[in-house]
Design a protein around this motif. Structure first.
Motif, PDB file in Angstrom:
ATOM      1  N   SER A 220     -49.134  16.395  31.451  1.00  0.00           N
ATOM      2  CA  SER A 220     -48.912  16.288  30.002  1.00  0.00           C
ATOM      3  C   SER A 220     -48.713  17.652  29.358  1.00  0.00           C
ATOM      4  CB  SER A 220     -50.096  15.582  29.341  1.00  0.00           C
ATOM      5  OG  SER A 220     -50.207  14.253  29.793  1.00  0.00           O
ATOM      6  N   TYR A 221     -48.090  17.624  28.183  1.00  0.00           N
ATOM      7  CA  TYR A 221     -47.867  18.839  27.410  1.00  0.00           C
ATOM      8  C   TYR A 221     -48.961  19.010  26.367  1.00  0.00           C
ATOM      9  CZ  TYR A 221     -43.159  18.727  29.392  1.00  0.00           C
ATOM     10  OH  TYR A 221     -42.094  18.713  30.257  1.00  0.00           O
ATOM     11  N   THR A 222     -49.129  20.230  25.925  1.00  0.00           N
ATOM     12  CA  THR A 222     -49.995  20.535  24.787  1.00  0.00           C
ATOM     13  C   THR A 222     -49.103  20.914  23.610  1.00  0.00           C
ATOM     14  OG1 THR A 222     -50.163  22.902  25.253  1.00  0.00           O
ATOM     15  CG2 THR A 222     -51.714  21.439  26.384  1.00  0.00           C
ATOM     16  N   HIS A 223     -49.710  21.060  22.445  1.00  0.00           N
ATOM     17  CA  HIS A 223     -48.937  21.473  21.276  1.00  0.00           C
ATOM     18  C   HIS A 223     -48.257  22.823  21.503  1.00  0.00           C
ATOM     19  CE1 HIS A 223     -51.485  18.740  18.436  1.00  0.00           C
ATOM     20  NE2 HIS A 223     -50.518  18.085  19.034  1.00  0.00           N
ATOM     21  N   LYS A 224     -48.918  23.711  22.223  1.00  0.00           N
ATOM     22  CA  LYS A 224     -48.357  25.044  22.469  1.00  0.00           C
ATOM     23  C   LYS A 224     -47.095  24.983  23.328  1.00  0.00           C
ATOM     24  CE  LYS A 224     -52.665  27.685  22.035  1.00  0.00           C
ATOM     25  NZ  LYS A 224     -53.620  28.581  22.726  1.00  0.00           N
ATOM     26  N   ASP A 225     -46.962  23.912  24.113  1.00  0.00           N
ATOM     27  CA  ASP A 225     -45.784  23.776  24.976  1.00  0.00           C
ATOM     28  C   ASP A 225     -44.534  23.366  24.191  1.00  0.00           C
ATOM     29  OD1 ASP A 225     -47.202  24.348  27.340  1.00  0.00           O
ATOM     30  OD2 ASP A 225     -47.905  22.271  27.466  1.00  0.00           O
ATOM     31  N   LEU A 226     -44.720  22.885  22.963  1.00  0.00           N
ATOM     32  CA  LEU A 226     -43.591  22.343  22.206  1.00  0.00           C
ATOM     33  C   LEU A 226     -42.875  23.467  21.456  1.00  0.00           C
ATOM     34  CD1 LEU A 226     -45.194  19.043  20.907  1.00  0.00           C
ATOM     35  CD2 LEU A 226     -43.892  19.463  22.996  1.00  0.00           C
ATOM     36  N   ASP A 227     -42.280  24.354  22.238  1.00  0.00           N
ATOM     37  CA  ASP A 227     -41.601  25.529  21.691  1.00  0.00           C
ATOM     38  C   ASP A 227     -40.083  25.427  21.818  1.00  0.00           C
ATOM     39  OD1 ASP A 227     -41.351  25.742  24.420  1.00  0.00           O
ATOM     40  OD2 ASP A 227     -42.393  27.663  24.590  1.00  0.00           O
ATOM     41  N   GLY A 228     -39.608  24.264  22.266  1.00  0.00           N
ATOM     42  CA  GLY A 228     -38.174  24.089  22.455  1.00  0.00           C
ATOM     43  C   GLY A 228     -37.625  24.754  23.694  1.00  0.00           C
ATOM     44  N   LYS A 229     -38.512  25.266  24.555  1.00  0.00           N
ATOM     45  CA  LYS A 229     -38.070  26.007  25.738  1.00  0.00           C
ATOM     46  C   LYS A 229     -38.797  25.596  27.013  1.00  0.00           C
ATOM     47  CE  LYS A 229     -37.142  30.136  22.920  1.00  0.00           C
ATOM     48  NZ  LYS A 229     -37.451  31.572  22.723  1.00  0.00           N
ATOM     49  N   THR A 230     -39.995  25.032  26.881  1.00  0.00           N
ATOM     50  CA  THR A 230     -40.857  24.819  28.046  1.00  0.00           C
ATOM     51  C   THR A 230     -40.494  23.576  28.853  1.00  0.00           C
ATOM     52  OG1 THR A 230     -42.708  25.987  27.021  1.00  0.00           O
ATOM     53  CG2 THR A 230     -43.243  24.407  28.760  1.00  0.00           C
ATOM     54  N   SER A 231     -40.231  22.462  28.206  1.00  0.00           N
ATOM     55  CA  SER A 231     -40.046  21.193  28.912  1.00  0.00           C
ATOM     56  C   SER A 231     -38.692  21.115  29.609  1.00  0.00           C
ATOM     57  CB  SER A 231     -40.177  20.022  27.934  1.00  0.00           C
ATOM     58  OG  SER A 231     -39.072  19.985  27.047  1.00  0.00           O
ATOM     59  N   TYR A 232     -38.630  20.232  30.611  1.00  0.00           N
ATOM     60  CA  TYR A 232     -37.353  19.984  31.290  1.00  0.00           C
ATOM     61  C   TYR A 232     -36.286  19.528  30.291  1.00  0.00           C
ATOM     62  CZ  TYR A 232     -40.370  19.614  35.485  1.00  0.00           C
ATOM     63  OH  TYR A 232     -41.274  19.837  36.482  1.00  0.00           O
ATOM     64  N   VAL A 233     -36.671  18.571  29.446  1.00  0.00           N
ATOM     65  CA  VAL A 233     -35.701  17.940  28.564  1.00  0.00           C
ATOM     66  C   VAL A 233     -35.246  18.882  27.457  1.00  0.00           C
ATOM     67  CG1 VAL A 233     -37.381  16.879  26.987  1.00  0.00           C
ATOM     68  CG2 VAL A 233     -35.192  15.742  27.409  1.00  0.00           C
TER      69      VAL A 233
END
Length: 606
Positions: free
Chosen positions: A343-356
């Motif tokens: 799972s992701y955390t709020h800090k991961d939601l930077d528009g760069k971290t996730s595959y998608v």
């Protein structure tokens, strides 16, 4: 994703039998066409059909509990060769889009090195699901707990577990087929549509200015929209999409989740979302871009949640790019997975971290406009948007009601880097959508707000085909209802695509004179030369002693050094419904002095 109810099987034969029997039951049910508020049954169902279907579903569920799944891994490579020419891998429309926006080809446009795949598949326990050229990676199914041995290969950079998938799938190549129908009457014109012709969809379209765009001849014609979802049950049978099949406007993209071409047999969610922009059922429902091409991609599994679904989205985006899609509408989002370690955390939601997020960014770089739902977690513990809603270069859509009030469930921004999210909002509270039974019902969700907005954006793209995705995004943002004070709830506000159309028209014609772009009971929006100083007065005339007119001012104000658009809000003061007011604007700009008047202004908020 936005969770939807669906049946899923690891044995498609049993599923198909169950669905055939369920269809027997559904054929005994007829939507009440006189009552479009919800799909209602007017005939008694066949007890025999229900019983047979129920028995097979029980067998299916029992069988499915013993079905074998397999682990799935993301294998990233560290090298990539640019072999051949882009024309080998990209369709004609994809090349034309790149040429129009002056986008050079690069390594992202070339496929993964096939020699790498062949080397990996020497292990007979490994099976290729698909490759991802934008990530320079392969998605591999394996009857193993890990694939650490692949890290010993000199061309492998990374191996990550991404979830479980169905075992022993017979992988089909996409064929992008178009269903065809011959109809006696297949007209889909919009310029002369009345309120009655729009049926239940009028208000949600009119809220964002779509009706005016339709009247001006912009209904999405020539724009190709790809929609990513969990399935599109009965979309080929319901009235909303019959004329599309007669006019060649419906395309079956690919079922990336099932690795076949059967996109229409799974879930209802995609059918509802596609209707928001695509439907043409005159007198009952008109979507926001009914003349746009509609291409369907299934990327979701209804019964599980893993990063594999992100990768499915990425593959769909690559396919959409290659076939020349102009706009992606996605009512999907990711943050929490069944395996909590992923799972992701709020800090991961930077528009760069996730595959998608990477795929969404690259899609925009390739000239595709991308709209994605903010999510429906605004009133729970998570509260925030998911991904790819965190990507700065896409339009993230929140949900409001028809009075522009925020839906309490609509996920909040901003992204982890402070970028304003959502970008804009549209109707997602009691929005009207199509059902697989052929009728229409009301629902909640940014899932519906997104395709409603997407259709309107497609109309704007038709009007101004020279604008790049980033220019379209900016135009939509700066003309929304609260662009002067964006926030993390509704972003730049409710989209006003009629205002966007008029504003861009002014710019295109290089008109320097100020002009009212829109005046309603909420606000006046004025296009003005940059750097102007503006003062305004709202007043009415009152008779004194029955003989003399006395001017009575109810509101006044000024703007110094205004941007291209000035917005005068009418919502913060009380007036009487029975009166008509005059708005007078005096403007001093670098190119001259101007006075604008708007008479018979109705400001009723009693």
């Amino acid at each position: 994703m936005i969770k939807t109810l669906s049946l899923q099987t690891s044995n498609k034969k049993y599923m198909q039998i169950a669905l055939v029997l369920l269809n027997e039951y559904l054929q005994t049910m007829k939507p009440n066409q006189e009552n479009t508020k919800m799909v209602q049954n007017t005939l008694k169902p066949s007890i025999k059909a229900i019983g047979r279907a129920f028995i097979f579903i029980l067998i299916f569920c029992f069988y499915g509990s013993y079905a074998q799944n397999t682990n799935v891994f993301y294998v990233k490579f560290n090298q990539k060769d640019s072999i051949g020419s882009p024309e080998q891998w990209l369709g004609k429309k994809a090349i034309e889009r790149r040429t129009k926006y002056n986008i050079p080809t690069n390594k992202d446009d070339f496929p993964v090195n096939r020699n790498y795949i062949n080397e990996i598949l020497k292990d007979t326990l490994l099976h290729l699901r698909y490759t991802l050229k934008w990530h320079n990676a392969a998605v591999i199914s394996a009857d193993k707990e890990n694939l650490d041995e692949l890290l010993e290969l000199p061309f492998v950079d990374m191996v990550k577990y991404v979830g479980i998938g169905e075992k022993d799938l017979d992988v089909e190549q996409p064929n992008f087929s178009k269903p065809r129908l011959k109809l006696k009457e297949s007209d889909m014109s919009t310029t002369q549509l009345t309120i009655e012709d729009y049926g239940v969809s009028y208000h949600q379209n009119n809220q964002i200015g779509v009706v005016e765009l339709h009247q001006n001849g912009f209904s999405g014609k020539g724009i190709e929209i790809a929609i990513f979802d969990a399935g599109f049950r009965n979309i080929d049978k319901i009235p909303a999409f019959l004329k599309h099949q007669s006019n060649g406007l419906l395309t079956y993209g690919y079922d990336v989740a099932g690795l076949d071409n059967n996109v229409i047999s799974s879930d209802n969610h995609g059918t509802a979302c596609a209707s928001c922009f695509g439907a043409y059922d005159k007198g009952k429902y008109i979507g926001s871009a009914p003349n746009a091409g509609v291409t369907l991609f299934r990327t979701e599994y209804g019964s599980s949640e893993y990063p594999l679904e992100e990768l499915n989205w990425c593959k769909a985006a690559e396919l959409a790019d290659s076939m020349g899609i102009d706009l992606i509408s996605s009512s999907l989002g990711y943050n929490m997975f069944d395996d909590k370690r992923l799972s992701y955390t709020h800090k991961d939601l930077d528009g760069k971290t996730s595959y998608v997020s990477k795929a969404a960014r690259i899609a925009v770089e390739k000239g595709i406009v991308v709209l994605n739902s903010a999510g429906n977690q605004g009133d729970n513990k998570w509260r925030k948007i998911g991904t790819p809603a965190d990507v700065a270069s896409i339009l993230t859509i929140g949900a409001v009601d028809l009075k522009n009030n925020l839906g309490k469930f609509s996920s909040q921004g901003n992204n982890a880097l402070g970028v304003i999210k959502p970008d804009i909002s549209s109707c997602g509270v009691l929005a009207w959508v199509a059902s697989p039974g052929g009728g229409y019902y009301q629902g909640y969700g940014t899932s519906y707000a997104t395709p409603i907005a997407a259709g309107g954006v497609a109309c704007l793209m038709q009007a101004y085909p020279e604008l790049s995705p980033l220019e379209i995004n900016n135009l939509v943002r700066i003309t929304a209802t609260q662009s002067d004070s964006p926030d993390s709830l509704m972003g730049y506000g409710v989209a006003q695509l009629d205002v966007a159309y008029k504003y861009q028209q002014q710019k295109k014609l290089s008109i320097q004179e100020p002009k009212f772009l829109k005046v309603d009971e909420h606000q006046a929006i004025i296009s003005i030369p940059k750097g102007s100083k503006l003062t305004y007065n709202i007043f009415y005339h009152k008779k004194f002693l029955g003989l003399f007119n006395i001017k009575k001012t109810v509101k006044s104000g000024n703007f110094d050094e205004t941007p291209d658009i000035a917005r005068i809000n009418f919502t913060n003061f009380k007036i009487k419904c029975s009166k008509k007011y005059t708005l007078k604007v005096d403007l001093k700009s670098p190119v001259g002095k101007y006075t604008l008047k708007y008479n018979d202004l109705s400001l009723c908020n009693d």
